[in-house]
Scaffold this active site. Structure first.
Site, mmCIF file in Angstrom:
data_model
loop_
_atom_site.group_PDB
_atom_site.id
_atom_site.type_symbol
_atom_site.label_atom_id
_atom_site.label_comp_id
_atom_site.label_asym_id
_atom_site.label_seq_id
_atom_site.Cartn_x
_atom_site.Cartn_y
_atom_site.Cartn_z
ATOM 1 N NE ARG A 1 -5.747 -10.186 -3.016
ATOM 2 C CZ ARG A 1 -5.192 -10.179 -1.555
ATOM 3 N NH1 ARG A 1 -4.521 -9.196 -1.624
ATOM 4 N NH2 ARG A 1 -5.227 -11.225 -0.971
ATOM 5 C CG HIS B 1 1.374 -8.322 -2.522
ATOM 6 N ND1 HIS B 1 0.282 -8.910 -3.188
ATOM 7 C CD2 HIS B 1 0.734 -7.818 -1.389
ATOM 8 C CE1 HIS B 1 -0.734 -9.186 -2.494
ATOM 9 N NE2 HIS B 1 -0.619 -8.714 -1.254
HETATM 10 C C1 GLV Z 1 -2.167 -10.189 1.745
HETATM 11 O O1 GLV Z 1 -2.503 -9.679 0.543
HETATM 12 C C2 GLV Z 1 -3.525 -10.450 2.210
HETATM 13 O O2 GLV Z 1 -4.520 -11.005 1.737
HETATM 14 O O3 GLV Z 1 -3.060 -10.855 3.544
#
Ligand code: GLV
Length: 308
Positions: free
Chosen positions: A223, A271
């Protein structure tokens, strides 16, 4: 039963997700926030940064299924404390994470941007590569374990830092502050897969970088907010770190004025390291609902009061 799919930031995918339910033979109504449904009819909530805030009319909810593995986006969602919550996990998610991590490690070692540039200029730019064997994985949850074991099979010397000791083939298990210090001191690569909690927010910062001895590359696939972004460029400038491969950011999309975009030793990806396969999330959510209806806990349960 009825299903609510409440996913902020995925608006362009929602019609496709509704179609996925049908394709998988689920004929129950699937609603999106703002549509004309009866909140009391909702039994299953599939959520990613949910926009509904007042759940008081949702009297029939039996399960909240997170669309992703991380559940930090659910911590302030205001769910009643007795609603069962499950994270998404599955082989496809693990495989995708392993592939991203392995690809980026190889890309870094071969200095792939340099090679692409050389090809563009028709230059034979032979170089020695940037190798390194010692990997420290921060966080040995399901994804961390898969990454650790895969890298060990590839010949890396892998250690993993986690709250409780783990027994994994070819992976040294480290715990506590002494374990973290030992891992940091010898790491060539640090890979963050910790959940975002109050304990891990900003953990990847100057204090940690000062304990590194081999100028590691930090890869953040956990994160964004676990990384103190303001500490990163200074650590690269003084040579505590030699690079950063970042897939997650405190603010996403990463704002165009962020200095992270243009630093020569920082790689930014959007991401994308491990995207949830919609069919797999839907299948797990339906199985989990069945389990909860039968009085059993869902698979991959989450305790929001513990933040993961
Ligand atoms: C992606 O960031 C997830 O939490 O799977």
């Amino acid at each position: 039963m009825a299903i609510l799919v409440d996913m902020t930031g995925s608006e362009s995918r929602l019609d496709a997700i509704k179609t996925d339910f049908k394709r998988l033979g689920i004929t129950d109504p699937v609603w999106l926030p703002g549509e004309d449904y009866d909140p009391a009819s909702i039994e299953l909530v599939l959520a990613w940064k949910p926009q509904v805030r007042d759940w008081s009319a949702y009297t029939g909810v039996k399960l909240v299924q997170s669309w992703g593995a991380g559940v930090d986006h659910l911590l302030d969602a205001g769910f009643p404390a007795d609603w069962p919550v499950a994270r998404f996990m599955g082989q496809s998610l693990k495989d995708r994470m392993v592939r991203y991590v392995c690809a980026q490690l190889s890309n870094w070692q071969l200095d792939m941007p340099r090679l692409v540039q050389a090809q563009n200029e028709k230059r034979w730019d032979w170089h020695d590569g940037r190798w390194g064997e010692q990997v420290l994985i921060l966080g040995l949850g399901e994804l961390g374990q898969s990454v650790a074991e895969s890298l060990a099979v590839q010949g890396y010397k892998v250690s993993g830092w986690s709250q409780s000791p783990k027994k994994l083939k070819g992976v040294e298990s480290l715990t506590g502050k002494p374990g973290l210090n030992a891992g940091l001191a010898r790491a060539d690569y640090l890979i963050n897969l910790l959940p975002l909690t109050s304990a891990t927010r900003g953990l990847l910062g100057s204090e940690l970088w000062a304990r590194c001895e081999r100028q590691p590359v930090i890869m953040n696939v956990g994160r964004g907010a676990s990384l103190a972004e303001d500490d990163l460029i200074p650590a690269l400038e003084v040579g505590q770190l030699s690079g950063a491969i970042l897939d997650v950011f405190e603010t996403e999309p990463l704002p165009s004025q962020s200095p992270l975009w243009s630093h020569p030793n920082i790689w930014v990806t959007p991401h994308i390291a491990s995207i949830s396969d919609p069919s797999d999330v839907i299948r797990l959510s339906i199985d989990n609902l069945r389990q909860v209806r039968a009085g059993e806990p869902p698979r991959y349960p989450v305790d929001l009061s513990r933040e993961y």
